[in-house]
Write an enzyme that holds these catalytic residues in place. Sequence first.
Site, PDB file in Angstrom:
ATOM      1  N   ASN A 166      37.792  37.481  45.862  1.00 29.81           N
ATOM      2  CA  ASN A 166      38.191  36.664  44.711  1.00 29.81           C
ATOM      3  C   ASN A 166      37.292  36.810  43.487  1.00 29.81           C
ATOM      4  O   ASN A 166      37.701  36.481  42.383  1.00 29.81           O
ATOM      5  CB  ASN A 166      38.305  35.193  45.121  1.00 29.81           C
ATOM      6  CG  ASN A 166      36.991  34.628  45.606  1.00 29.81           C
ATOM      7  OD1 ASN A 166      36.146  35.348  46.111  1.00 29.81           O
ATOM      8  ND2 ASN A 166      36.812  33.338  45.448  1.00 29.81           N
ATOM      9  N   SER A 242      35.449  33.002  54.461  1.00 34.80           N
ATOM     10  CA  SER A 242      36.021  31.798  55.079  1.00 34.80           C
ATOM     11  C   SER A 242      35.019  31.140  56.027  1.00 34.80           C
ATOM     12  O   SER A 242      34.108  31.786  56.557  1.00 34.80           O
ATOM     13  CB  SER A 242      37.292  32.158  55.839  1.00 34.80           C
ATOM     14  OG  SER A 242      36.935  32.850  57.022  1.00 34.80           O
ATOM     15  N   GLU A 263      28.166  31.479  52.471  1.00 33.37           N
ATOM     16  CA  GLU A 263      28.818  30.623  51.483  1.00 33.37           C
ATOM     17  C   GLU A 263      30.273  30.628  51.903  1.00 33.37           C
ATOM     18  O   GLU A 263      30.914  31.683  51.911  1.00 33.37           O
ATOM     19  CB  GLU A 263      28.585  31.251  50.105  1.00 33.37           C
ATOM     20  CG  GLU A 263      28.419  30.234  49.029  1.00 33.37           C
ATOM     21  CD  GLU A 263      29.747  29.819  48.479  1.00 33.37           C
ATOM     22  OE1 GLU A 263      30.255  28.762  48.897  1.00 33.37           O
ATOM     23  OE2 GLU A 263      30.299  30.554  47.659  1.00 33.37           O
ATOM     24  N   CYS A 297      36.409  29.406  45.982  1.00 33.50           N
ATOM     25  CA  CYS A 297      35.948  28.412  46.955  1.00 33.50           C
ATOM     26  C   CYS A 297      35.578  27.118  46.234  1.00 33.50           C
ATOM     27  O   CYS A 297      35.503  26.063  46.849  1.00 33.50           O
ATOM     28  CB  CYS A 297      34.776  28.945  47.759  1.00 33.50           C
ATOM     29  SG  CYS A 297      33.399  29.374  46.742  1.00 33.50           S
TER      30      CYS A 297
HETATM   31  C1  UN1 Z   1      32.824  29.915  40.376  1.00 39.47           C
HETATM   32  O1  UN1 Z   1      33.202  28.768  40.638  1.00 39.47           O
HETATM   33  O2  UN1 Z   1      32.893  30.375  39.225  1.00 39.47           O
HETATM   34  O3  UN1 Z   1      33.939  32.419  46.477  1.00 39.47           O
HETATM   35  C2  UN1 Z   1      32.235  30.781  41.405  1.00 39.47           C
HETATM   36  C3  UN1 Z   1      33.857  31.610  45.558  1.00 39.47           C
HETATM   37  C4  UN1 Z   1      32.486  31.117  45.160  1.00 39.47           C
HETATM   38  C5  UN1 Z   1      32.161  31.417  43.750  1.00 39.47           C
HETATM   39  C6  UN1 Z   1      32.667  30.440  42.797  1.00 39.47           C
HETATM   40  N1  UN1 Z   1      31.500  31.755  45.999  1.00 39.47           N
HETATM   41  O4  UN1 Z   1      34.854  31.244  44.980  1.00 39.47           O
END
Ligand code: UN1
Length: 501
Positions: A166, A242, A263, A297
Amino acid sequence: MTRIVSASSESEGTGSVRTIRHLVAGQWRTGSGAALVDSNPARPDEVVAEGVLAGNEDIDAAVAAARDAFPRWAATPAPVRGRILDRAADILDRHAEEWGTELSREEGKTLAEGVGEVRRAAEILRFYGSEGLRSIGEIYASPRPGERIQVIRKPVGVVTVITPFNFPIAIPAWKIAPALSYGNTVVWKPASVVPLLAVRLAEALVEAGLPEGVLNLLVADGAAGARLVEHAGVDAVTFTGSTDVGKRLIATCGTLARPIQTEMGGKNAAAVLADADLELAAGEVLAGAFRSTGQKCTATSRLVVTDAVADDFLELLVERTKTWHVGDPLSPEVHMGPLVTNAARDQVQAAIEQSVAREPVRVLVGGRPYQDEFRRAGAFLPPTIVELDGDSELWRKELFGPVLAVRRARDDQEALELVNDSQYGLSAAVFTDNLRAVDAAVERLEVGVLHINSETAGADPHVPFGGTKHSGFGPKEQGRAAREFFTTTTTVYLRGSQTGL
Ligand code: UN1
């Protein structure tokens, strides 16, 4: 030292189809695994790039190269390592339009978001470029005369980096830049649906002067990721993806006593309290829920509205949602592009349909697939808002798509309680000017990132990022917090052998 040529300039496919190669020990190589086709989710027949996945022999060669390169890279002065990251940042900025367009074509986010993400990756590289000029440890006073206590930070070694689809360049940058800046070497496995931007980041670092073997890129499947996590030549693992996969990797690393940072998922809530500025909140909730087609996320996937303003706010939000254009992400008037694949679209659609069939769910907007020829063929879904009376799968499960589940709260206190009603704890947004409510949110909300009067997504490069509960495991990412994972400390009790000169 071998000169490394750019993967794409050397091996450009015909037309606009690029060829994907892997970077191992400073050489761009064709993989030894299965065929790889990278297609445009807005036009599934359009191929963006193709190649062959990396296989087991590529994995072993990449880990060996990273091991070989480690001692020399670790001994390279940190400011010299940092200058390479600075140069790579300039290269990214120079190519932001071109690579941002490629990002939009392979991932599906809007062109503005694609270009913005390449520039964001440049900013991250720059932050860690300068990190080479900052302190590398601490000095403490000793309780004994003639002694000082130093805490020295050292690189961990060879790091496996596994990144999701993403944010095909920003998330890799925020793992790889600190890894390199602190003196580690890297074997990187990006999501194989977005291989082109991975190649671009690797090309930028190579062109900036990164020595061979310091970064190795393998475009490969999930099984290769598992192999890289367990590999005997690896010292630490950083993963974004995930919660299910993350927990499996944590278990594996636990048995190996191998440091891992994950994460993982989120089911982030925005709470609109009784005194909120409704116009402001509507714009932010919309952006949080539907930018990048909800595939962050940190996306806003739950909304809690205090009863006193619920009717007015939901009417405004639905009205604003209907003004969004959904279509080809390269078109400037489009607000939201497709999901990453048709399979992802079908999964999200099925989850909506199952909940609507089984539970008391009111669809306020969206919810049904598009019927026109263009959007039916691509991975498109409309921005969808559903109102729930109580608990529901749509309230609990991370869908990773443009779906916002709404619940009403009796009062502001219940609204904050509902924000915490999740196994996840990545981010939250609270819309209010009430100082007591802000204070309660800061004290009570179980999240790693809290936004007051702004959307749940977004992360600046110089501050810690990451979640609590089932959203994150191990030290936080970004900013100086990244040192906790990418370095190990030695505490040195430093005393002269004699007193006096
Ligand atoms: C954001 O909110 O700009 O996988 C970054 C994801 C997070 C990064 C979000 N690790 O969406």
